[in-house]
Design a protein around this motif. Structure first.
Motif, PDB file in Angstrom:
ATOM      1  N   GLU A 394       0.830  -1.215   0.000  1.00  9.79           N
ATOM      2  CA  GLU A 394       0.000   0.000   0.000  1.00  9.79           C
ATOM      3  C   GLU A 394       0.858   1.256   0.000  1.00  9.79           C
ATOM      4  N   LEU A 395       1.908   1.227   0.802  1.00  3.27           N
ATOM      5  CA  LEU A 395       2.789   2.397   0.875  1.00  3.27           C
ATOM      6  C   LEU A 395       3.392   2.683  -0.499  1.00  3.27           C
ATOM      7  N   LEU A 396       3.838   1.617  -1.149  1.00  7.39           N
ATOM      8  CA  LEU A 396       4.442   1.776  -2.465  1.00  7.39           C
ATOM      9  C   LEU A 396       3.412   2.311  -3.460  1.00  7.39           C
ATOM     10  N   ARG A 397       2.214   1.776  -3.384  1.00  4.83           N
ATOM     11  CA  ARG A 397       1.164   2.221  -4.298  1.00  4.83           C
ATOM     12  C   ARG A 397       0.794   3.684  -4.070  1.00  4.83           C
ATOM     13  N   MET A 398       0.720   4.080  -2.807  1.00  2.86           N
ATOM     14  CA  MET A 398       0.378   5.478  -2.502  1.00  2.86           C
ATOM     15  C   MET A 398       1.427   6.416  -3.076  1.00  2.86           C
ATOM     16  N   LEU A 399       2.693   6.070  -2.868  1.00  8.64           N
ATOM     17  CA  LEU A 399       3.770   6.926  -3.373  1.00  8.64           C
ATOM     18  C   LEU A 399       3.742   6.975  -4.897  1.00  8.64           C
ATOM     19  N   MET A 400       3.460   5.833  -5.511  1.00  6.59           N
ATOM     20  CA  MET A 400       3.404   5.808  -6.973  1.00  6.59           C
ATOM     21  C   MET A 400       2.281   6.690  -7.496  1.00  6.59           C
ATOM     22  N   SER A 401       1.128   6.677  -6.792  1.00 11.26           N
ATOM     23  CA  SER A 401       0.004   7.533  -7.198  1.00 11.26           C
ATOM     24  C   SER A 401       0.406   9.002  -7.149  1.00 11.26           C
ATOM     25  N   LEU A 402       1.034   9.384  -6.033  1.00 16.90           N
ATOM     26  CA  LEU A 402       1.424  10.783  -5.873  1.00 16.90           C
ATOM     27  C   LEU A 402       2.464  11.173  -6.928  1.00 16.90           C
ATOM     28  N   LEU A 403       3.405  10.261  -7.188  1.00 16.45           N
ATOM     29  CA  LEU A 403       4.436  10.555  -8.176  1.00 16.45           C
ATOM     30  C   LEU A 403       3.847  10.653  -9.573  1.00 16.45           C
ATOM     31  N   GLU A 404       2.850   9.823  -9.823  1.00 17.72           N
ATOM     32  CA  GLU A 404       2.207   9.831 -11.138  1.00 17.72           C
ATOM     33  C   GLU A 404       1.562  11.193 -11.391  1.00 17.72           C
ATOM     34  N   ASN A 405       0.824  11.698 -10.368  1.00 17.05           N
ATOM     35  CA  ASN A 405       0.209  13.027 -10.482  1.00 17.05           C
ATOM     36  C   ASN A 405       1.275  14.096 -10.697  1.00 17.05           C
ATOM     37  N   ALA A 406       2.333  14.004  -9.904  1.00 16.75           N
ATOM     38  CA  ALA A 406       3.407  14.999  -9.983  1.00 16.75           C
ATOM     39  C   ALA A 406       4.071  14.943 -11.353  1.00 16.75           C
ATOM     40  N   PHE A 407       4.241  13.720 -11.858  1.00 17.81           N
ATOM     41  CA  PHE A 407       4.871  13.510 -13.157  1.00 17.81           C
ATOM     42  C   PHE A 407       4.059  14.194 -14.254  1.00 17.81           C
ATOM     43  N   GLU A 408       2.735  14.000 -14.191  1.00 15.85           N
ATOM     44  CA  GLU A 408       1.853  14.625 -15.185  1.00 15.85           C
ATOM     45  C   GLU A 408       1.940  16.146 -15.107  1.00 15.85           C
ATOM     46  N   ALA A 409       1.938  16.656 -13.852  1.00 15.28           N
ATOM     47  CA  ALA A 409       1.969  18.112 -13.662  1.00 15.28           C
ATOM     48  C   ALA A 409       3.298  18.685 -14.156  1.00 15.28           C
ATOM     49  N   ALA A 410       4.384  17.989 -13.823  1.00 16.20           N
ATOM     50  CA  ALA A 410       5.718  18.507 -14.152  1.00 16.20           C
ATOM     51  C   ALA A 410       5.909  18.636 -15.662  1.00 16.20           C
ATOM     52  N   GLN A 411       5.213  17.809 -16.428  1.00 15.75           N
ATOM     53  CA  GLN A 411       5.371  17.875 -17.879  1.00 15.75           C
ATOM     54  C   GLN A 411       4.756  19.136 -18.444  1.00 15.75           C
ATOM     55  N   GLN A 412       3.925  19.810 -17.610  1.00 14.15           N
ATOM     56  CA  GLN A 412       3.278  21.029 -18.102  1.00 14.15           C
ATOM     57  C   GLN A 412       4.119  22.279 -17.855  1.00 14.15           C
ATOM     58  N   ARG A 413       5.184  22.160 -17.047  1.00 12.79           N
ATOM     59  CA  ARG A 413       6.028  23.346 -16.832  1.00 12.79           C
ATOM     60  C   ARG A 413       7.454  22.923 -16.529  1.00 12.79           C
ATOM     61  N   ASP A 414       7.902  23.100 -15.281  1.00 11.77           N
ATOM     62  CA  ASP A 414       9.275  22.726 -14.952  1.00 11.77           C
ATOM     63  C   ASP A 414       9.337  21.229 -14.718  1.00 11.77           C
ATOM     64  N   ARG A 415      10.199  20.575 -15.466  1.00 15.79           N
ATOM     65  CA  ARG A 415      10.156  19.119 -15.511  1.00 15.79           C
ATOM     66  C   ARG A 415      10.986  18.488 -14.406  1.00 15.79           C
ATOM     67  N   TRP A 416      10.479  18.619 -13.178  1.00 19.02           N
ATOM     68  CA  TRP A 416      11.123  17.911 -12.073  1.00 19.02           C
ATOM     69  C   TRP A 416      10.095  17.481 -11.035  1.00 19.02           C
ATOM     70  N   VAL A 417      10.409  16.391 -10.334  1.00 17.44           N
ATOM     71  CA  VAL A 417       9.571  15.892  -9.255  1.00 17.44           C
ATOM     72  C   VAL A 417      10.510  15.535  -8.116  1.00 17.44           C
ATOM     73  N   ARG A 418      10.144  15.990  -6.905  1.00  7.48           N
ATOM     74  CA  ARG A 418      11.004  15.671  -5.762  1.00  7.48           C
ATOM     75  C   ARG A 418      10.199  14.899  -4.733  1.00  7.48           C
ATOM     76  N   LEU A 419      10.800  13.798  -4.289  1.00  5.70           N
ATOM     77  CA  LEU A 419      10.196  13.021  -3.202  1.00  5.70           C
ATOM     78  C   LEU A 419      11.165  13.073  -2.040  1.00  5.70           C
ATOM     79  N   HIS A 420      10.700  13.691  -0.967  1.00  6.92           N
ATOM     80  CA  HIS A 420      11.559  13.937   0.177  1.00  6.92           C
ATOM     81  C   HIS A 420      10.962  13.198   1.374  1.00  6.92           C
ATOM     82  N   ALA A 421      11.684  12.223   1.899  1.00  3.60           N
ATOM     83  CA  ALA A 421      11.189  11.490   3.065  1.00  3.60           C
ATOM     84  C   ALA A 421      11.882  12.019   4.306  1.00  3.60           C
TER      85      ALA A 421
END
Lengths: 507, 124
Positions: A394-421
Motif C-alpha cells: 500500500e505504501l508503495l502504491r500510494m507513493l506511486m500515485s502521488l508521483l504519477e500526479n506529480a509527473f503529469e503536472a511537471a510535464q506542463q512546466r518545470d520538468r522535475w519531481v522531488r520526493l523527500h522522506a
C-alpha cells in the motif's frame, strides 16, 4: 287526514301480532318486561332462545338477566337504566356483553322505556327489546383489532413501506417511511400521499395509478436528484393491494440507496482506475524491463562472437560482462519492486517497512519513464533509517500515485519531481513536490473529493488522491495538500515504526 | 556478406546504444549512435543514412517527433522503431512514416535480418 288513513291501513290485531312475531324472529330480537315493584321480569321466548335458555324453566327474575351480564358492563347498564327511570333520559339504550348458556359472551343492544306509572306518576314497569349484535360486533372488533395489529406491524417494519387506499391516502406506514419522508408529527393517515410530498409526485403519480389498475412496478436504482441538484438514488416498488380479489389500494416501498450506489460506483471506479493504472503501469514496467533485456540479448550475441574468436579481446569481454551485470541488476531492481507491489494489501500485514528500500523500489519503477520524458526525479531520504509502520504494497502504491500526479503536472512546466522522506513527530513524512503550474485555488478545495480531477476526460478518474487519503487514514496516517508552498506539494504521513521511533543520539 | 550500410541508432539507454552500434558494426555496417531524437535529427540533417533504428520514448525529443520532423524534411530514410511500450500502436507509428515496428527485446539475428530487409539499397 293522514292519521285516519294510517288508522284504516292497520291490519287486524291477530294479523298484527303474527307479523310482529315474524319480524322479531327475523330480527333476532327478544322482549322483556320488568315490574319494578317486585323485580320480576317476563322474558319472552325469543329472549330466552337468544341465550340458549329454555323458556319454560327460565326464572322470571331480574337476577336471570343481571347474573348473566358481564360484571364489567353491569354497573354501566344499571346506571343507564337508573338514569332513564329517574327521568334523566327519554329512553334507555345500552350495549353490553351477556353470557350465553354455552359460556360464550354475546353482545346485546338493549332498548327500553317506562311503560307504566302509578297514580303518583312513579314508574312501575319498564318494557324493552334487545337485539343480539354479536356477529357484527365481533366482526367489527376483530377487524379493528386486526387493523390495529397490522398498523403496528407495518410501523415496525425496518424498511420504508406504506399502504395507500384507492385515493392514494395513507392507511399505514412504517416508522422508517414516516421518518424518511419527514412526516413525523404530521397528520398523514387518511391524507393524500402525493400532496404530502409534492416533490416526489411527478415520479410516482403515474406508477401509483398504474398499480391501482393492477400493475407492479419498481426500480432497483432510480436517479431522483434533490432540488438542490445533489445526486440521489431510490429503490422503490409499487404494487396493488388486493383484498378478496379487488384492488383496495397500493403497497409502496421506497428506500434512499444513494449511499449504496455511490459506494458501489466508487468501488467500480476504483477497480477501473486500478485496471487502467495497471495497464499503464504494465506498459511502463515492460519498457523498464525490455530495455535491459534488449541490451542483455545484444551483449550475449557479442560475447558469443568474441569468444568464438581464437584470441578473444579481454578488454571487450570485461566491458560486455560489466554491461551484463549492470543490465541484470537494473531488471532485478524492477522485479524486486514488483514483488512488493504485487502483494495483496488485504492479506499484507502491517509491518516495519524500510523507507530506503521503498524509495529504491519507487526509483526502479519510475526512473526510466521519468528520464525518457525528461522529467528529473529527485529522491531524498532523511529518515535516519527509521522504518515506517505500513502495508508495504500500500505504501508503495500510494507513493506511486502521488508521483504519477506529480509527473503529469511537471510535464506542463518545470520538468522535475522531488520526493523527500523525513521524520516529524513520530511520523514518516513523504513530501511530494513538482515543478508543474500549480493548482488553481478553486481546485484546491475539491482536492481529494472522489472523482475530482483536473485532467481531461479519459485521463485519470480523479480517484487517485481520494484513494491515497482513504488508505493513509485507514492506517493512522494522512494526506494533506500543503497550501502556500512555492510548488505543488503533498504530504503523505505514515506512522513511524515504534521501536525505531525518534532515534536519540547519545551525547 | 551483406552490403555495408550507414545506420543511425537512437536510444536513451547509452549501454544499449553502445551494444547495438558494436553488434551492427561487427555485422559489417557503419553505425552511429544518438541518445535522443534531437541529437539524431542533427546527425540525420548532416549525414545521409541508409537506415534509422529508434526508440519511441526518449527525453528532449521522442521517436515519433523525430520521425515526423525527419519526414517534413522529405527525408525518406527507412525508419525502424524498437519500442518497449505498448502505448503507440504499430499502425500509428507506421502512419507517421515508420518502415517497420519491432518490440524490445528483439533477437539479435532478427534485428540483423531486419536491417538487411529494410535498409536502403546501397547507392553505389
Amino acid at each position: 287526514m293522514p292519521r285516519s288513513k294510517d288508522f284504516r291501513d292497520l291490519p287486524s290485531p291477530p294479523e298484527l301480532i303474527e307479523r310482529l312475531s315474524r319480524a322479531l324472529d327475523g330480527a333476532r330480537m327478544g322482549i322483556w318486561d320488568w315490574d319494578l315493584r317486585d323485580d320480576s321480569v317476563r322474558f319472552d321466548r325469543r329472549w330466552c332462545e337468544q341465550l340458549g335458555l329454555d323458556p319454560a324453566s327460565t326464572p322470571n327474575r331480574l337476577e336471570t338477566w343481571s347474573s348473566r351480564v358481564h360484571p364489567d358492563d353491569l354497573p354501566h347498564v344499571l346506571a343507564a337504566v337508573r338514569d332513564h327511570i329517574e327521568g334523566r333520559t327519554s329512553d334507555y339504550e345500552h350495549v353490553y356483553r351477556i353470557r350465553h348458556a354455552d359460556g360464550e359472551w354475546h353482545h346485546f343492544l338493549d332498548r327500553g322505556r317506562v311503560s307504566e306509572r302509578d297514580a303518583a306518576g312513579q314508574p312501575v314497569r319498564v318494557t324493552g327489546i334487545d337485539l343480539d349484535i354479536t356477529r357484527g360486533e365481533v366482526h367489527l372488533q376483530a377487524r379493528l383489532q386486526q387493523e390495529q395489529v397490522l398498523r403496528e406491524f407495518i410501523a415496525l417494519v425496518p424498511t420504508p413501506v406504506a399502504l395507500l387506499d384507492t385515493q392514494l391516502r395513507y392507511v399505514a406506514a412504517s416508522d422508517v417511511w414516516v421518518k424518511a419522508l419527514d412526516l413525523e408529527g404530521r397528520e398523514y393517515l387518511g391524507h393524500d400521499a402525493l400532496a404530502l410530498r409534492p416533490q416526489a409526485a411527478p415520479v410516482f403519480r403515474d406508477a401509483l395509478h398504474r398499480a391501482l389498475s393492477g400493475a407492479s412496478l419498481g426500480s432497483e436504482e432510480q436517479r431522483i436528484d434533490r432540488p438542490d441538484g445533489r445526486e440521489r438514488w431510490m429503490a422503490w416498488s409499487v404494487r396493488p393491494w388486493r383484498r378478496e380479489g379487488a384492488i383496495t389500494g397500493v403497497v409502496m416501498a421506497a428506500e434512499d440507496v444513494t449511499a449504496r450506489v455511490l459506494r458501489r460506483r466508487e468501488r467500480e471506479e476504483e477497480i477501473a482506475a486500478s485496471v487502467g493504472a495497471l495497464a499503464l503501469f504494465a506498459g511502463g514496467v515492460s519498457h523498464e524491463i525490455n530495455t535491459p533485456l534488449q541490451a542483455l540479448s545484444v551483449a550475449g550475441d557479442l560475447l558469443e562472437r568474441e569468444l568464438a574468436h581464437p584470441e578473444p579481446d579481454r578488454m571487450q569481454l570485461r566491458e560486455l560482462t560489466a554491461n551484463v551485470i549492470e543490465m541484470t541488476e537494473r531488471a532485478s531492481a524492477i522485479t524486486r519492486a514488483l514483488r512488493m507491489l504485487a502483494r495483496d494489501a488485504r492479506f499484507d500485514p502491517e509491518e516495519s517497512v524500510d523507507v530506503a528500500a521503498v524509495l529504491e523500489h519507487v526509483e526502479a519503477l519510475h526512473r526510466t519513464r521519468f528520464e525518457s520524458s525528461s522529467v528529473a526525479l529527485l529522491l531524498i531520504n532523511e529518515t535516519n533509517s527509521t522504518h515506517a509502520r505500513a502495508h508495504p504494497s500500500e505504501l508503495l502504491r500510494m507513493l506511486m500515485s502521488l508521483l504519477e500526479n506529480a509527473f503529469e503536472a511537471a510535464q506542463q512546466r518545470d520538468r522535475w519531481v522531488r520526493l523527500h522522506a523525513l521524520l516529524e513527530d513520530g511520523m514518516i513524512v513523504f513530501r511530494v513536490e513538482d515543478g508543474g503550474p500549480g493548482l488553481a485555488p478553486e481546485h484546491v478545495a475539491q482536492l481529494g473529493h472522489p472523482f475530482f480531477t483536473t485532467k481531461p476526460p479519459g485521463h485519470g478518474s480523479g480517484l487517485g488522491l481520494h484513494l491515497v487519503r482513504t488508505i493513509a487514514e485507514r492506517s493512522g496516517g494522512s494526506l494533506t495538500f500543503v497550501a502556500g508552498a512555492p510548488n505543488t506539494m503533498f504530504e503523505l504521513r505514515v506512522p513511524a515504526h515504534e521501536p525505531a521511533c525518534a532515534p536519540e543520539r547519545a551525547p | 556478406m551483406t552490403a555495408r550500410r550507414r545506420i543511425l541508432v537512437v536510444d536513451d539507454e547509452p549501454i544499449l546504444v553502445r551494444l547495438l552500434v558494436r553488434m551492427l558494426g561487427t555485422a559489417g555496417h557503419d553505425v552511429v549512435g544518438a541518445r535522443d531524437g534531437h541529437e539524431a535529427l542533427e546527425l540525420a540533417s548532416k549525414d545521409r543514412f541508409d537506415l534509422i533504428i529508434s526508440d519511441v520514448r526518449m527525453p528532449v525529443m521522442d521517436g515519433p517527433s523525430f520521425l515526423a520532423a525527419l519526414r517534413t524534411r522529405h527525408t525518406e530514410t527507412p525508419f525502424i522503431f524498437l519500442t518497449g511500450y505498448g502505448d503507440h500502436t504499430d499502425v500509428e507509428l507506421k502512419r507517421l512514416g515508420a518502415t517497420a515496428v519491432y518490440g524490445k527485446p528483439i533477437a539479435p539475428q532478427e534485428l540483423k535480418a531486419a536491417v538487411d530487409a529494410h535498409a536502403r539499397a546501397a547507392a553505389t
